[in-house]
Design an enzyme around this catalytic site. Structure first.
Site, short mmCIF file in Angstrom:
data_model
loop_
_atom_site.label_atom_id
_atom_site.label_comp_id
_atom_site.label_asym_id
_atom_site.label_seq_id
_atom_site.Cartn_x
_atom_site.Cartn_y
_atom_site.Cartn_z
N HIS A 178 -1.57 -26.08 11.86
CA HIS A 178 -0.28 -26.77 11.98
C HIS A 178 -0.38 -28.12 12.72
O HIS A 178 0.13 -29.13 12.26
CB HIS A 178 0.75 -25.90 12.72
CG HIS A 178 0.92 -24.53 12.14
ND1 HIS A 178 0.88 -24.28 10.80
CD2 HIS A 178 1.14 -23.33 12.73
CE1 HIS A 178 1.07 -22.99 10.58
NE2 HIS A 178 1.23 -22.40 11.73
N ASP A 195 -4.96 -20.44 15.98
CA ASP A 195 -3.67 -20.03 15.42
C ASP A 195 -2.76 -21.23 15.12
O ASP A 195 -2.02 -21.22 14.14
CB ASP A 195 -2.98 -19.08 16.41
CG ASP A 195 -1.71 -18.45 15.84
OD1 ASP A 195 -1.73 -18.07 14.64
OD2 ASP A 195 -0.71 -18.35 16.57
N GLU A 223 6.64 -22.50 22.18
CA GLU A 223 7.33 -21.27 21.78
C GLU A 223 7.76 -20.51 23.02
O GLU A 223 7.07 -20.53 24.03
CB GLU A 223 6.41 -20.38 20.95
CG GLU A 223 5.98 -21.00 19.64
CD GLU A 223 5.16 -20.03 18.81
OE1 GLU A 223 5.78 -19.28 18.05
OE2 GLU A 223 3.94 -20.00 18.95
N LYS A 278 8.23 -27.85 6.42
CA LYS A 278 9.42 -28.09 7.26
C LYS A 278 10.05 -29.41 6.84
O LYS A 278 9.37 -30.39 6.59
CB LYS A 278 9.02 -28.10 8.74
CG LYS A 278 8.65 -26.70 9.24
CD LYS A 278 8.46 -26.65 10.73
CE LYS A 278 7.85 -25.34 11.16
NZ LYS A 278 8.81 -24.30 11.51
N LYS A 298 2.49 -20.30 23.94
CA LYS A 298 3.49 -19.22 23.87
C LYS A 298 4.10 -19.05 25.27
O LYS A 298 3.48 -19.39 26.26
CB LYS A 298 2.81 -17.92 23.45
CG LYS A 298 2.15 -18.05 22.07
CD LYS A 298 2.47 -16.87 21.17
CE LYS A 298 1.85 -17.01 19.81
NZ LYS A 298 2.77 -17.49 18.77
N LYS A 354 -2.51 -18.47 6.04
CA LYS A 354 -3.50 -18.60 7.08
C LYS A 354 -3.61 -17.29 7.87
O LYS A 354 -2.69 -16.48 7.77
CB LYS A 354 -3.17 -19.75 8.01
CG LYS A 354 -1.84 -19.55 8.77
CD LYS A 354 -1.63 -20.60 9.77
CE LYS A 354 -2.11 -20.19 11.12
NZ LYS A 354 -1.22 -19.28 11.85
N ARG A 372 0.83 -1.20 0.00
CA ARG A 372 0.00 0.00 0.00
C ARG A 372 0.87 1.26 0.00
O ARG A 372 0.52 2.28 -0.57
CB ARG A 372 -0.85 -0.04 1.27
CG ARG A 372 -2.01 0.92 1.27
CD ARG A 372 -2.62 0.94 2.64
NE ARG A 372 -3.23 -0.34 2.96
CZ ARG A 372 -4.54 -0.55 2.94
NH1 ARG A 372 -5.35 0.42 2.61
NH2 ARG A 372 -5.05 -1.71 3.27
C1 BG6 Z 1 2.29 -19.10 12.87
C2 BG6 Z 1 1.51 -18.57 14.03
O1 BG6 Z 1 1.43 -19.72 11.94
O2 BG6 Z 1 3.25 -20.04 13.32
C3 BG6 Z 1 2.43 -17.94 15.03
O3 BG6 Z 1 0.56 -17.61 13.57
C4 BG6 Z 1 3.51 -18.90 15.43
O4 BG6 Z 1 1.70 -17.50 16.19
C5 BG6 Z 1 4.20 -19.49 14.21
O5 BG6 Z 1 4.46 -18.19 16.21
C6 BG6 Z 1 5.15 -20.60 14.60
O6 BG6 Z 1 5.91 -20.99 13.49
P1 BG6 Z 1 7.37 -21.59 13.64
O7 BG6 Z 1 7.74 -22.02 12.28
O8 BG6 Z 1 8.23 -20.52 14.20
O9 BG6 Z 1 7.22 -22.73 14.61
#
Ligand code: BG6
Length: 487
Positions: A238, A233, A214, A180, A338, A146, A47
């Site tokens: 995932h 999320d 995380e 991955k 997290k 996503k 933008r």
């Molecule tokens: C994303 C999420 O899809 O994946 C994030 O929106 C998350 O919240 C991330 O931190 C984790 O990805 P990776 O590859 O760092 O494990």
């Protein structure tokens, strides 16, 4: 190395985080590896009213941060930059689309990729504007990041509207976990070896754990995250995708539909959790102030942009089952959060105990075999087994057969986006989610969200830097199981 066909890749959201930290570095690396054809262009759009030079300066700064110094050579940089165009477009007003059309004109016979690295609220609008400008050719593909919807209804709405413009085989729904390296290795391990398949079933497997932890908090994404939560999320996409790969039947080949048909069957076999069952089999958590790697961090409710009374979960643990012959009764435990103690992603297959120990307790208690497939931080596979400890006594000790991919192949594993972007350019859909998979995943998630909502309680607090609320361990303790937490 073989290059792809000539292409125009139009990148929406090119000044955003994802583009700068992942997509552009991934394209640079593949270019460096000789996989992009001379006639492959990247048309970056955003933008902001930037000119090409200032956009390139931004990439330069980002590469400084996201690439290793030895990956950056003048020749590689010059070749990469020569591919770049920049066009300012506004998805709300359609301003700039004529400029984009001018850049694309005359190249209708090239593969054309529209990569939407923007908020999903813009997906439909952008596709419609592209269509109105006559930019969607027979050779066009669209890549969607996503979250694809907020629930089943919104996922359907997005898919149907985009489906009116792009055919299903031109829609690439990215789940970067599928890109991955270890996830693909898991497919190789399962279907490239005779060893595992006979044991990969309820008779021999006690439980399966999928855990993605995380250390990061929500950072600058509080606004998005607070409306989303960990279930949407991470689990809806995932984690369920990992579960599909671990649990699916052998596909007839590695082609897109063969693999996706099998994954879909797994999603449909997931035992539906509803009402009280949800509350019994899931744990929601939210982090409080604590410390990560010795550094104090604030709690979720203190993060900038998070409402002080937020009930959004930053942690989920759950137990589920698959209703089919292979897996009936085997617990699948999922956990993600997290601000947890360590960063890691792994799938653990715990095998059953030996039926009878011939050794007796004095020789050391036997431990069941365990296969650990590690995706992060390092990539590898470990098979824990019992062996005799050296010496004159028959003393048993657990040891691990350790396959470290970086060591075995002496090569940096490519980032997930490198693989996925090349698949888009080559037209390979195997690692992308099909529409029916997306719907099946949302159908399973929805009643969980509803039950949480009806329960009306707050997620359980946990201290940042721990493994989540105590209820998460208690969930497994009910079946005498524990989370695998050693590295
Ligand atoms: C994303 C999420 O899809 O994946 C994030 O929106 C998350 O919240 C991330 O931190 C984790 O990805 P990776 O590859 O760092 O494990």
């Amino acid at each position: 190395m073989k290059t792809t066909n000539p292409f125009d890749l139009v990148l929406f959201g090119a000044t955003g985080d994802l583009a700068m930290s992942k997509l552009l570095p991934a394209l640079y690396r593949r270019d460096r590896a000789g996989q992009l054809p001379a006639d492959g262009r990247i048309i970056a759009t955003a933008r902001r009213a930037l000119d090409r030079e200032s956009f390139i300066a931004r990439i330069d700064a980002a590469f400084e941060q996201y690439l290793e110094a030895d990956e950056r050579t003048a020749a590689d940089w010059d070749r990469f930059v020569a591919r770049l165009e920049f066009v300012s477009v506004d998805a709300d007003t359609a301003a700039g689309f004529d400029d984009m059309a001018a850049v694309l004109r005359g190249r209708e016979d090239h593969n054309r990729v529209f990569y939407l690295a923007v908020a999903p609220a813009y997906f439909v609008g952008i596709c419609q504007t592209l269509n109105q400008h006559g930019l969607v050719t027979d050779r066009s593909r669209v890549v969607l990041e996503k979250p694809l919807g907020h629930d089943l209804e919104s996922a359907r709405a997005i898919s149907e509207q985009i489906g009116a413009i792009f055919t299903e085989d031109a829609i690439y729904r990215i789940d970067h976990y599928l890109g991955k390296e270890t996830v693909q290795n898991l497919i190789a391990l399962r279907f490239g070896n005779m060893l595992f398949e006979p044991l990969w079933r309820r008779e021999w497997v006690r439980d399966v754990q999928i855990s993605v932890s995380e250390q990061l908090g929500v950072g600058g994404r509080a606004d998005f995250y607070d409306r989303t939560g960990a279930l949407r999320d991470m689990v809806q996409n995932h984690m369920l995708q990992l579960l599909c790969i671990i649990a699916m039947e052998p596909p007839t080949d590695i082609g897109a539909d063969a693999v996706r048909d099998e994954k879909l069957k797994v999603l449909r076999a997931l035992k539906r959790l509803e009402g009280q069952d949800v509350l019994r089999n899931t744990v929601r958590g939210q982090y409080r102030a604590g410390a990560i790697a010795g550094q104090p961090v604030q709690g979720y409710l203190e993060e900038e942009g998070v409402p002080a009374d937020s009930r959004t979960e930053t942690f989920v643990a759950m137990r589920t089952e698959l209703q089919n012959w292979r897996w009936a009764g085997v617990p699948f435990y999922l956990r993600t959060g997290k601000r947890l103690q360590e960063r890691g992603a792994e799938i653990v297959v715990n095998f059953r105990d030996v039926p009878h120990s011939i050794f007796g307790v004095t020789y050391g208690a036997g431990q069941p075999n365990r296969l650990v497939i590690q995706l992060q931080p390092d990539e590898g596979v470990k098979l824990h087994m019992m062996a005799k400890s050296p010496g004159d006594r028959m003393q048993l000790r657990p040891v691990a057969l350790n396959l470290d991919f970086a060591e075995a192949f002496r090569q940096r594993p490519p980032d997930a986006y490198e693989r996925l972007l090349m698949d888009v350019l080559r037209g390979r859909l195997t690692l992308f989610m099909r529409r029916d998979e997306l719907y099946a995943a949302w159908s399973w998630i929805e009643p969980i969200l509803e039950a949480w909502n009806d329960a009306g309680d707050a997620p359980k607090p946990y201290t940042a830097g721990t493994w989540g609320p105590a209820a998460s361990s208690a969930l497994l303790a009910r079946e005498d199981a524990t989370w695998h937490e050693e590295r």
